[in-house]
Scaffold this motif. Structure first.
Motif: not given
Length: 475
Positions: A188-205
């Motif tokens: 889940y991504c709430s929008g542009d402001e959430d990209y950094v947090t979600v990208n960090r999660v993706q890097d942990e997959y």
């Protein structure tokens, strides 16, 4: 001399039997078709095309999406994740049916040689899912926030149908019935402001071969697959295949991607056409009327799929409501149609996908008209996670518009009406500044379709007591 003659005769008989066997193996398809009438050939070809379409298209999708030597912005080699770092736009035509609710982490996999390990970090309250899709467009597993606690990390072992090893301690086995498959990771991504947090999660997959688990591992650079087409859209590749090409591919793919048990009657039926795992398929030497019948049957299969696409699921208010996505059973035309619309749809417990091509009056949605969609008070889409309404062209791709707005939903800051209802305006031009927050832009010209998505739908969706209202044309 008599003894020598008998031995010579026996050798000749054996050699003749070998020749007959080899001939049967190499021309079995041709001989099978030759034993059919043109009408039988046409009918079987139609059924075989509809049955085999998901498997043949799936390989084309894999070849297209993995036609790189290392991960890029929208593609990655086989058995490696490609992480979408931001929402896709209308220029991305790599996969039909992209949503703009989650950031994707996608991988196309081949687990014929060994299983893959998939590791997911602790996710807390964030919505996530790692959907496994098999090569028949079924969903054998879909671990995510609905099924697994976000307080702990999770490690999964994705194994194919023939793997007989031991599952390492601490891993959960996810068994795929086919060796080719996909992982539809959604975060889940709430929008542009959430990209950094979600990208960090993706890097942990993590996605690595089982043999590399617990070791230092770097994903290799992978050579391009010979003969793969990384340029032509997958739907176009599929529809351009001749009958001979299609059935040859199907027979080859069936070897390592077996059909389901419930498909046995169909497999037995189409075997008369020469469809079987590993069997060569050739039209060489066939009579012209039989070759023509094969092509006519394939054409009828495509037409049948096209007709099914106009009625995807139960029709209510001219929305196609699918309650069995990913679990198509033996409804082969239906399965083919959904595969053509979008590979990797979720089972209903994870997401509900009403799809509309027509308005409340049954007329095709078109940019010639303006439309409204109104949810009454208390009847907004009931989703435990979130919901969205997305605009697509008829091929299933996002539609270009001046706002780069491809969807609206519960995070769009739409304005309710004074009575608590919610009206969404669906049209090419802005409905005006006071209504623009509720505007879903339509294409400048031509027909289109709309997908409503409810993530983690509530019980009244699953049991059918809630359905979306019809899309109303405006005068």
């Amino acid at each position: 001399m008599k003894k020598l003659a008998k031995i010579t005769l026996r050798i000749k008989i054996i050699l003749f039997a070998v020749v007959v066997l080899v001939t049967a193996c190499t021309t079995g398809t041709k001989t099978g078709v030759q034993n059919l009438t043109p009408e039988e050939t046409k009918n079987l070809a139609k059924e075989a095309w509809l049955f085999g379409m998901p498997l043949v298209m799936f390989e084309k999708q894999i070849d297209y999406s993995t036609h790189v030597t290392q991960p890029e912005e929208t593609r990655s080699p086989i058995n490696q994740f490609v992480h979408y770092r931001k929402f896709v736009d209308a220029s991305n035509r790599s996969i039909v049916g992209f949503n703009v609710d989650n950031l994707y982490s996608l991988a196309w996999i081949d687990i014929k040689d060994e299983p893959l390990v998939l590791a997911v970090p602790a996710m807390g309250d964030r919505y996530w899912m790692m959907q496994i899709v098999d090569a028949w467009n079924g969903v054998p597993a879909a671990p995510g926030s609905r099924t697994h606690s976000g307080d702990d990390p999770h490690v999964f072992l994705i194994a194919g149908p023939d793997w007989k090893g031991t599952v390492p301690e601490g891993m959960e086995l996810l068994r795929s019935p086919t060796n080719l498959g996909g992982i539809g990771g959604r975060t889940y991504c709430s929008g542009d402001e959430d990209y950094v947090t979600v990208n960090r999660v993706q890097d942990e997959y993590i996605l690595i071969p089982l043999s590399a688990w617990g070791k230092s591992y770097t994903s290799p650079e992978v050579p391009l697959k010979d003969g793969a087409d990384g340029k032509t859209l997958v739907n176009e590749q599929l529809m351009a295949l001749s009958a001979e090409q299609f059935f040859s591919n199907l027979n080859r793919l069936l070897v390592t991607n077996p059909a389901y048990v419930e498909d046995n009657p169909m497999l037995e039926k189409i075997r008369k056409l020469g469809i079987a795992p590993g069997m060569p398929f050739s039209i060489e030497g066939l009579a012209d009327d039989l070759v023509e019948a094969l092509e006519e049957g394939v054409a009828q299969g495509k037409a049948s799929m096209g007709a099914e696409m106009k009625n995807l699921g139960k029709m209510v208010n001219n929305w196609g409501l699918t309650y069995d996505m990913g679990r198509y059973g033996t409804k082969y035309a239906y399965r083919a149609a959904w595969t053509f619309v979008g590979i990797g749809g979720n089972v209903i417990e994870d997401a509900f996908y009403p799809l509309a091509l027509n308005d409340i009056n049954g007329k095709q949605l078109s940019s010639e008209h303006n439309y409204t969609l109104t949810f009454e008070k208390g009847e907004w889409p009931p989703a435990a996670a979130f919901w969205s309404l997305t605009m697509y062209d008829l091929e299933g791709y996002l539609v270009d518009n001046p706002l780069n707005r491809y969807a609206v939903g519960d995070r769009s800051n739409m304005k309710p009406n004074s009575d608590g209802s919610l009206t969404i305006y669906i049209q090419p031009e802005s409905p005006g500044a006071d209504k623009e927050s509720n505007w879903l832009p339509a294409p400048k010209s031509g027909p289109f379709k709309i997908a409503l998505r409810l993530y983690a739908p509530m019980t009244k969706v699953i049991d059918g007591s809630w359905v979306p209202p019809g899309i109303v044309p405006q005068k």
